[in-house]
Design a protein around this motif. Structure first.
Motif, PDB file in Angstrom:
ATOM      1  N   SER A  71      17.481 -19.072  -8.203  1.00  0.00           N
ATOM      2  CA  SER A  71      16.583 -18.009  -7.789  1.00  0.00           C
ATOM      3  C   SER A  71      15.137 -18.503  -7.833  1.00  0.00           C
ATOM      4  O   SER A  71      14.717 -19.118  -8.808  1.00  0.00           O
ATOM      5  N   HIS A  72      14.407 -18.249  -6.760  1.00  0.00           N
ATOM      6  CA  HIS A  72      12.998 -18.652  -6.735  1.00  0.00           C
ATOM      7  C   HIS A  72      12.170 -17.651  -5.939  1.00  0.00           C
ATOM      8  O   HIS A  72      12.712 -16.827  -5.200  1.00  0.00           O
ATOM      9  N   GLY A  73      10.862 -17.721  -6.114  1.00  0.00           N
ATOM     10  CA  GLY A  73       9.964 -16.837  -5.391  1.00  0.00           C
ATOM     11  C   GLY A  73       9.676 -17.365  -3.996  1.00  0.00           C
ATOM     12  O   GLY A  73       9.780 -18.564  -3.733  1.00  0.00           O
ATOM     13  N   HIS A  74       9.302 -16.457  -3.106  1.00  0.00           N
ATOM     14  CA  HIS A  74       8.935 -16.844  -1.748  1.00  0.00           C
ATOM     15  C   HIS A  74       7.767 -15.987  -1.278  1.00  0.00           C
ATOM     16  O   HIS A  74       7.789 -14.763  -1.439  1.00  0.00           O
ATOM     17  N   ILE A  75       6.753 -16.636  -0.727  1.00  0.00           N
ATOM     18  CA  ILE A  75       5.621 -15.931  -0.142  1.00  0.00           C
ATOM     19  C   ILE A  75       5.984 -15.618   1.304  1.00  0.00           C
ATOM     20  O   ILE A  75       6.112 -16.529   2.123  1.00  0.00           O
ATOM     21  N   THR A  76       6.146 -14.352   1.609  1.00  0.00           N
ATOM     22  CA  THR A  76       6.501 -13.936   2.963  1.00  0.00           C
ATOM     23  C   THR A  76       5.285 -13.953   3.866  1.00  0.00           C
ATOM     24  O   THR A  76       5.343 -14.433   5.000  1.00  0.00           O
ATOM     25  N   SER A  77       4.160 -13.446   3.366  1.00  0.00           N
ATOM     26  CA  SER A  77       2.966 -13.348   4.194  1.00  0.00           C
ATOM     27  C   SER A  77       1.723 -13.242   3.309  1.00  0.00           C
ATOM     28  O   SER A  77       1.754 -12.603   2.258  1.00  0.00           O
ATOM     29  N   LEU A  78       0.647 -13.868   3.775  1.00  0.00           N
ATOM     30  CA  LEU A  78      -0.655 -13.822   3.099  1.00  0.00           C
ATOM     31  C   LEU A  78      -1.706 -13.659   4.181  1.00  0.00           C
ATOM     32  O   LEU A  78      -1.700 -14.406   5.170  1.00  0.00           O
ATOM     33  N   SER A  79      -2.588 -12.698   3.995  1.00  0.00           N
ATOM     34  CA  SER A  79      -3.640 -12.493   4.992  1.00  0.00           C
ATOM     35  C   SER A  79      -4.878 -11.904   4.340  1.00  0.00           C
ATOM     36  O   SER A  79      -4.775 -11.047   3.456  1.00  0.00           O
ATOM     37  N   VAL A  80      -6.040 -12.380   4.796  1.00  0.00           N
ATOM     38  CA  VAL A  80      -7.329 -11.842   4.362  1.00  0.00           C
ATOM     39  C   VAL A  80      -8.147 -11.587   5.632  1.00  0.00           C
ATOM     40  O   VAL A  80      -8.191 -12.441   6.527  1.00  0.00           O
ATOM     41  N   MET A  81      -8.760 -10.414   5.702  1.00  0.00           N
ATOM     42  CA  MET A  81      -9.578 -10.072   6.868  1.00  0.00           C
ATOM     43  C   MET A  81     -10.688 -11.113   7.040  1.00  0.00           C
ATOM     44  O   MET A  81     -11.232 -11.629   6.057  1.00  0.00           O
ATOM     45  N   ARG A  82     -11.013 -11.397   8.285  1.00  0.00           N
ATOM     46  CA  ARG A  82     -11.946 -12.492   8.608  1.00  0.00           C
ATOM     47  C   ARG A  82     -13.275 -12.412   7.866  1.00  0.00           C
ATOM     48  O   ARG A  82     -13.779 -13.412   7.391  1.00  0.00           O
ATOM     49  N   VAL A 100       7.956 -12.053 -14.736  1.00  0.00           N
ATOM     50  CA  VAL A 100       9.002 -11.046 -14.570  1.00  0.00           C
ATOM     51  C   VAL A 100      10.379 -11.665 -14.306  1.00  0.00           C
ATOM     52  O   VAL A 100      11.379 -11.221 -14.846  1.00  0.00           O
ATOM     53  N   PHE A 101      10.403 -12.712 -13.469  1.00  0.00           N
ATOM     54  CA  PHE A 101      11.683 -13.262 -13.020  1.00  0.00           C
ATOM     55  C   PHE A 101      11.983 -14.668 -13.550  1.00  0.00           C
ATOM     56  O   PHE A 101      13.047 -15.208 -13.278  1.00  0.00           O
ATOM     57  N   GLY A 102      11.042 -15.262 -14.274  1.00  0.00           N
ATOM     58  CA  GLY A 102      11.268 -16.595 -14.817  1.00  0.00           C
ATOM     59  C   GLY A 102      11.396 -17.673 -13.746  1.00  0.00           C
ATOM     60  O   GLY A 102      12.119 -18.661 -13.937  1.00  0.00           O
ATOM     61  N   CYS A 103      10.693 -17.507 -12.648  1.00  0.00           N
ATOM     62  CA  CYS A 103      10.781 -18.463 -11.528  1.00  0.00           C
ATOM     63  C   CYS A 103      10.329 -19.856 -11.940  1.00  0.00           C
ATOM     64  O   CYS A 103       9.357 -20.011 -12.680  1.00  0.00           O
ATOM     65  N   LYS A 104      11.024 -20.835 -11.420  1.00  0.00           N
ATOM     66  CA  LYS A 104      10.663 -22.234 -11.648  1.00  0.00           C
ATOM     67  C   LYS A 104       9.853 -22.798 -10.486  1.00  0.00           C
ATOM     68  O   LYS A 104       9.160 -23.786 -10.630  1.00  0.00           O
ATOM     69  N   TYR A 105       9.986 -22.153  -9.311  1.00  0.00           N
ATOM     70  CA  TYR A 105       9.171 -22.586  -8.175  1.00  0.00           C
ATOM     71  C   TYR A 105       9.023 -21.469  -7.158  1.00  0.00           C
ATOM     72  O   TYR A 105       9.725 -20.470  -7.193  1.00  0.00           O
ATOM     73  N   VAL A 106       8.055 -21.642  -6.263  1.00  0.00           N
ATOM     74  CA  VAL A 106       7.790 -20.704  -5.182  1.00  0.00           C
ATOM     75  C   VAL A 106       7.744 -21.492  -3.878  1.00  0.00           C
ATOM     76  O   VAL A 106       7.316 -22.640  -3.861  1.00  0.00           O
ATOM     77  N   SER A 107       8.212 -20.866  -2.808  1.00  0.00           N
ATOM     78  CA  SER A 107       8.221 -21.519  -1.504  1.00  0.00           C
ATOM     79  C   SER A 107       7.463 -20.672  -0.490  1.00  0.00           C
ATOM     80  O   SER A 107       7.203 -19.488  -0.712  1.00  0.00           O
ATOM     81  N   LEU A 108       7.116 -21.295   0.616  1.00  0.00           N
ATOM     82  CA  LEU A 108       6.483 -20.597   1.731  1.00  0.00           C
ATOM     83  C   LEU A 108       6.609 -21.449   2.982  1.00  0.00           C
ATOM     84  O   LEU A 108       6.961 -22.633   2.906  1.00  0.00           O
ATOM     85  N   VAL A 115      -0.928 -10.157  -0.266  1.00  0.00           N
ATOM     86  CA  VAL A 115       0.155 -11.137  -0.324  1.00  0.00           C
ATOM     87  C   VAL A 115       1.445 -10.342  -0.445  1.00  0.00           C
ATOM     88  O   VAL A 115       1.550  -9.417  -1.251  1.00  0.00           O
ATOM     89  N   LEU A 116       2.395 -10.656   0.433  1.00  0.00           N
ATOM     90  CA  LEU A 116       3.702 -10.031   0.445  1.00  0.00           C
ATOM     91  C   LEU A 116       4.693 -11.078  -0.038  1.00  0.00           C
ATOM     92  O   LEU A 116       4.809 -12.148   0.567  1.00  0.00           O
ATOM     93  N   ALA A 117       5.370 -10.798  -1.140  1.00  0.00           N
ATOM     94  CA  ALA A 117       6.234 -11.812  -1.750  1.00  0.00           C
ATOM     95  C   ALA A 117       7.574 -11.212  -2.141  1.00  0.00           C
ATOM     96  O   ALA A 117       7.718  -9.996  -2.266  1.00  0.00           O
ATOM     97  N   LYS A 118       8.545 -12.095  -2.339  1.00  0.00           N
ATOM     98  CA  LYS A 118       9.901 -11.661  -2.689  1.00  0.00           C
ATOM     99  C   LYS A 118      10.585 -12.724  -3.518  1.00  0.00           C
ATOM    100  O   LYS A 118      10.066 -13.817  -3.715  1.00  0.00           O
ATOM    101  N   MET A 119      11.771 -12.372  -3.968  1.00  0.00           N
ATOM    102  CA  MET A 119      12.641 -13.333  -4.629  1.00  0.00           C
ATOM    103  C   MET A 119      13.693 -13.785  -3.632  1.00  0.00           C
ATOM    104  O   MET A 119      14.249 -12.966  -2.909  1.00  0.00           O
ATOM    105  N   ASP A 120      13.931 -15.080  -3.574  1.00  0.00           N
ATOM    106  CA  ASP A 120      15.016 -15.634  -2.768  1.00  0.00           C
ATOM    107  C   ASP A 120      16.185 -15.831  -3.710  1.00  0.00           C
ATOM    108  O   ASP A 120      16.199 -16.758  -4.504  1.00  0.00           O
ATOM    109  N   GLU A 121      17.146 -14.947  -3.628  1.00  0.00           N
ATOM    110  CA  GLU A 121      18.249 -14.960  -4.573  1.00  0.00           C
ATOM    111  C   GLU A 121      19.559 -15.425  -3.958  1.00  0.00           C
ATOM    112  O   GLU A 121      20.567 -15.468  -4.617  1.00  0.00           O
TER     113      GLU A 121
END
Length: 158
Positions: free
Chosen positions: A68-79, A101-109, A57-63
């Motif tokens: 400020s909130h979290g964002h899932i950039t990419s998620l992948s699992v091999m087949r 770590v960041f006190g996020c109230k929500y995450v988006s994707l 899972v590749l994630a970041k903060m959208d600031e």
């Protein structure tokens, strides 16, 4: 046995490979490195018993927004490793770190409207809700569901 652990710069090539093998949206290696350098606490990998990366899972903060909130950039699992709960564990670890770590109230994707398996994971397993539809979000013109999940310390026993 699968180990979920925080991603390191050494994992970026394997994460990119997992992305290239499974997803139509691909990123240059420098984009993975940007995430690793900017938000090292938020990206995780799933490693098999031989040390091979089988998911991430590749994630970041959208600031750049009001809140400020979290964002899932990419998620992948091999087949061969799907339907074992790996994606759920990766997402949970990343979201926990967003809160801790960041006190996020929500995450988006964003997810393709046609990706039923991902929609089931996000909506039914992880309790994301569709916030809106972004027309022609993807390079091939497909629409995306913009999804959101409220987060709290209580969810993760923090």
């Amino acid at each position: 046995m699968i180990e979920i652990r925080q991603a390191t710069a050494n994992d970026m090539m394997a994460m990119q490979n997992c992305n290239l093998m499974n997803l139509p949206e691909n990123y240059q290696l420098k984009y993975y490195m940007y995430h690793a350098m900017s938000w090292p606490q938020l990206s995780y990998v799933a490693e098999d018993h031989s040390g091979r990366i089988v998911g991430y899972v590749l994630a970041k903060m959208d600031e750049d927004v009001t809140e400020s909130h979290g964002h899932i950039t990419s998620l992948s699992v091999m087949r061969n490793w799907r339907r074992l709960g790996i994606a759920e564990k990766l997402m949970t670890q990343s979201q926990r770190a967003m809160v801790e770590v960041f006190g996020c109230k929500y995450v988006s994707l964003h997810v393709r409207k046609s990706n039923r398996a991902a929609l089931q994971l996000y909506r039914d397993t992880l309790s994301f809700k569709v916030d809106n539809i972004e027309s022609k979000y993807y390079a091939d013109g497909e629409d995306a569901y913009a999804m959101k999940r409220e987060l709290s310390k209580e969810m993760f026993d923090l």
